[in-house]
Design an enzyme around this catalytic site. Structure first.
Site, PDB file in Angstrom:
ATOM      1  CE  LYS A   1      -1.970  -1.341  11.690  1.00  7.17           C
ATOM      2  NZ  LYS A   1      -0.952  -0.339  11.227  1.00  7.17           N
TER       3      LYS A   1
ATOM      4  NE  ARG B   1      -6.332 -16.242   8.982  1.00  9.36           N
ATOM      5  CZ  ARG B   1      -6.143 -15.281   8.094  1.00  9.36           C
ATOM      6  NH1 ARG B   1      -5.206 -15.402   7.170  1.00  9.36           N
ATOM      7  NH2 ARG B   1      -6.881 -14.194   8.113  1.00  9.36           N
TER       8      ARG B   1
ATOM      9  CG  ASP C   1      13.504  -0.696  12.751  1.00  8.84           C
ATOM     10  OD1 ASP C   1      12.301  -0.416  12.887  1.00  8.84           O
ATOM     11  OD2 ASP C   1      14.033  -1.701  13.270  1.00  8.84           O
TER      12      ASP C   1
ATOM     13  CE1 TYR D   1      -1.629  -6.098  10.664  1.00 11.59           C
ATOM     14  CE2 TYR D   1      -3.741  -7.134  10.171  1.00 11.59           C
ATOM     15  CZ  TYR D   1      -2.848  -6.089  10.017  1.00 11.59           C
ATOM     16  OH  TYR D   1      -3.172  -5.012   9.209  1.00 11.59           O
ATOM     17  CB  SER D   2      -6.339  -7.783  14.487  1.00 10.39           C
ATOM     18  OG  SER D   2      -6.574  -8.916  15.287  1.00 10.39           O
TER      19      SER D   2
ATOM     20  CB  THR E   1      -6.259  -3.276   9.567  1.00 11.88           C
ATOM     21  OG1 THR E   1      -7.067  -4.348   9.101  1.00 11.88           O
ATOM     22  CG2 THR E   1      -5.837  -3.581  11.004  1.00 11.88           C
ATOM     23  CG  ASP E   2     -11.320  -4.394   7.901  1.00 15.90           C
ATOM     24  OD1 ASP E   2     -10.219  -4.970   8.023  1.00 15.90           O
ATOM     25  OD2 ASP E   2     -12.150  -4.706   7.016  1.00 15.90           O
ATOM     26  CD  GLU E   3      -7.207  -8.529   9.461  1.00 18.14           C
ATOM     27  OE1 GLU E   3      -6.855  -9.368  10.321  1.00 18.14           O
ATOM     28  OE2 GLU E   3      -6.710  -8.470   8.324  1.00 18.14           O
TER      29      GLU E   3
ATOM     30  CB  THR F   1       7.112  -3.752  13.345  1.00 14.65           C
ATOM     31  OG1 THR F   1       8.370  -4.371  13.081  1.00 14.65           O
ATOM     32  CG2 THR F   1       6.830  -2.711  12.263  1.00 14.65           C
TER      33      THR F   1
ATOM     34  CB  ILE G   1      -0.958  -0.004   1.208  1.00 13.49           C
ATOM     35  CG1 ILE G   1      -1.830  -1.260   1.193  1.00 13.49           C
ATOM     36  CG2 ILE G   1      -1.846   1.241   1.180  1.00 13.49           C
ATOM     37  CD1 ILE G   1      -2.719  -1.419   2.412  1.00 13.49           C
TER      38      ILE G   1
END
Length: 359
Positions: free
Chosen positions: A162, A289, A57, A158-159, A132-134, A98, A11
Site C-alpha cells: 500500500k 503473528r 481486474d 500488505y502495508s 491505510t494508516d498501516e 494487485t 468498504i
C-alpha cells in the site's frame, strides 16, 4: 458518473450504497470478485439503473481504458486492494500484483483518460486513492498519532504494497499534474465486513460456540472507524479536498484488541445471550503473528480543519450497530462462510457473451 474500483468489497460496497443513498449520480462498479468481493453486499441495488457492475481486474489496463472511454467518469475512487495482513504474510505476491501493479495500470488508464478531457472536465477530474494508516508503521504507547507528514515505515507485505501504491499516486500528481487525492484510514468496522477480520470473526465465532482467538497479549492498539463515517469522509475529500493532498481519516477511538473483544462479548451477552455463562469464556490466547504492529493512532485534524468532517459514531454506538447488523443478517453470514457467495460469478457470467457485461 463516477468509476469505483473494488466496489463489491467491504468498504467499497458500503461506499457505493452510501453514495447512491446520498446522490443520483451513477456509479460504474468495477470489481474482480476475489474472496472478499461479494455482489450480495449490493443486493439493494440489483434493479437500480444508477448502478452498473462490471467484473474485471484493475491489472487489465485495456479493459479499464475501454470503460473510461465509454462512461467518461468525472472521478475514479480506488478501493481495489488485497487488504488482510495475515494473508500478505502467507502470500505476498498477490499483494504486489494487485496493490502495486494494479494501481500502476489503473493510473496509466486514468492518465490517458484525463489527458484527453476538454478543459473544464480535465480541471474537474479527480483520482481518489483509498489507503491505510498501516503505511506509517507502528507507534509506541506514548507517541503522538500519525499525521499526513509522518514518515512511511511499513512493516508487513500488505502495508509495504500500500505504501508503494501511495507513492505511485503521489508521483503521478507531481510528474504529470494529474489531480490526485489520497486518504489513509484507520481500522474500519461495520456491515458487510468479511469474517476473517477481528470484529466479524469474534461475532461469528462467538455465536457458533468457537474459540475467540486473541493474538499475543491482546494489547495491540488500533483506532477504530465506523465504515459509514469513512464513506462520509471520502465524499468530503472528493468534493473539496485540495489536489495533490493526503488526508488521514480516523475515528478518534483507540482501543486494545482485547478490549474490543470484551466489548463484543458483553454486547452479545445482552442481545443474543447464551443459555449459560458469558461469551467471554470463549476467549483464547494464541501466538502473535510475525511483525505485528503494536499501536496505530490517527490524527484526523487536517480533515476536520479543512473540510469540517468528524466521525458521527463513537466506538460504543458503532460497535453496537455492527453486532446488531450481524444478528439481523444471518443469511449473509452463512453465505459467506459457506463460500456460496462466490458462485455468483459462474451463475451470472458462464452463459453470457463477452460483450454483455458492458451492455
Amino acid at each position: 458518473m463516477i468509476f469505483v474500483t473494488g466496489g463489491a468489497g467491504f468498504i467499497g460496497s458500503n461506499f457505493v450504497l452510501d453514495w447512491l443513498a446520498q446522490s443520483d449520480e451513477p456509479v460504474v462498479n468495477f470489481d474482480k470478485l476475489t474472496y472478499a468481493g461479494n455482489v450480495n453486499n449490493l443486493a439493494a441495488l440489483r434493479e437500480d439503473p444508477r448502478h452498473l457492475f462490471v467484473l474485471g481486474d484493475i491489472c487489465d489496463g485495456a479493459h479499464v481504458a475501454s470503460l473510461l472511454a465509454l462512461h467518461k467518469p468525472r472521478a475514479i475512487v480506488h478501493f481495489a486492494a488485497e487488504s488482510h495482513v495475515d494473508r500478505s504474510i502467507h502470500s505476498p505476491g498477490a499483494f504486489i500484483t494487485t496493490n502495486v501493479n494494479g494501481t500502476f495500470s489503473l493510473l496509466e488508464a486514468a492518465r490517458a483518460h484525463w489527458s484527453g478531457l476538454p478543459g473544464a472536465e480535465k480541471s474537474a477530474f479527480r483520482f481518489l486513492h483509498v489507503s491505510t494508516d498501516e503505511v506509517y508503521g507502528t507507534l509506541g504507547p506514548h507517541d503522538a498519532p500519525f499525521t499526513e507528514t509522518t514518515t512511511y515505515a511499513p512493516n508487513s507485505p500488505y502495508s509495504a504494497s500500500k505504501a508503494a501504491s501511495d507513492h505511485l499516486v503521489r508521483s503521478y500528481h507531481h510528474t504529470y499534474g494529474m489531480p490526485t487525492l489520497t486518504t489513509n484510514c484507520s481500522n474500519n468496522y461495520g456491515p458487510y465486513h468479511f469474517p476473517e477480520k477481528l470484529i466479524p470473526l469474534v461475532i461469528t465465532n462467538a455465536r457458533a460456540g468457537k474459540a475467540l482467538p486473541i493474538y499475543g497479549d491482546g494489547q495491540q492498539v488500533r483506532d477504530w472507524l465506523y465504515v459509514s463515517d469513512h464513506c462520509a469522509a471520502i465524499r468530503a475529500v472528493l468534493a473539496g479536498g485540495r489536489v495533490g493532498q493526503v488526508y488521514n481519516i480516523g475515528g478518534w477511538n483507540e482501543k486494545a484488541n482485547l478490549d474490543v473483544v470484551l466489548a463484543l462479548c458483553d454486547i452479545l451477552d445482552q442481545l443474543d445471550p447464551k443459555q449459560t455463562g458469558s461469551y467471554r469464556a470463549q476467549i483464547s490466547y494464541v501466538d502473535d503473528r510475525p511483525g505485528h504492529d503494536r499501536r496505530y493512532a490517527v490524527d484526523a485534524r487536517k480533515l476536520e480543519r479543512e473540510l469540517g468532517w468528524r466521525p458521527a459514531e463513537t466506538f460504543e454506538t458503532g460497535i453496537r450497530k455492527t453486532v446488531q447488523w450481524y444478528l439481523d443478517n444471518e443469511a449473509w453470514v452463512s453465505d459467506v462462510q459457506s463460500g456460496n457467495y462466490q458462485n455468483w460469478v459462474e451463475q451470472n457470467y458462464a452463459r453470457r457473451k463477452p460483450a454483455a457485461e458492458a451492455a
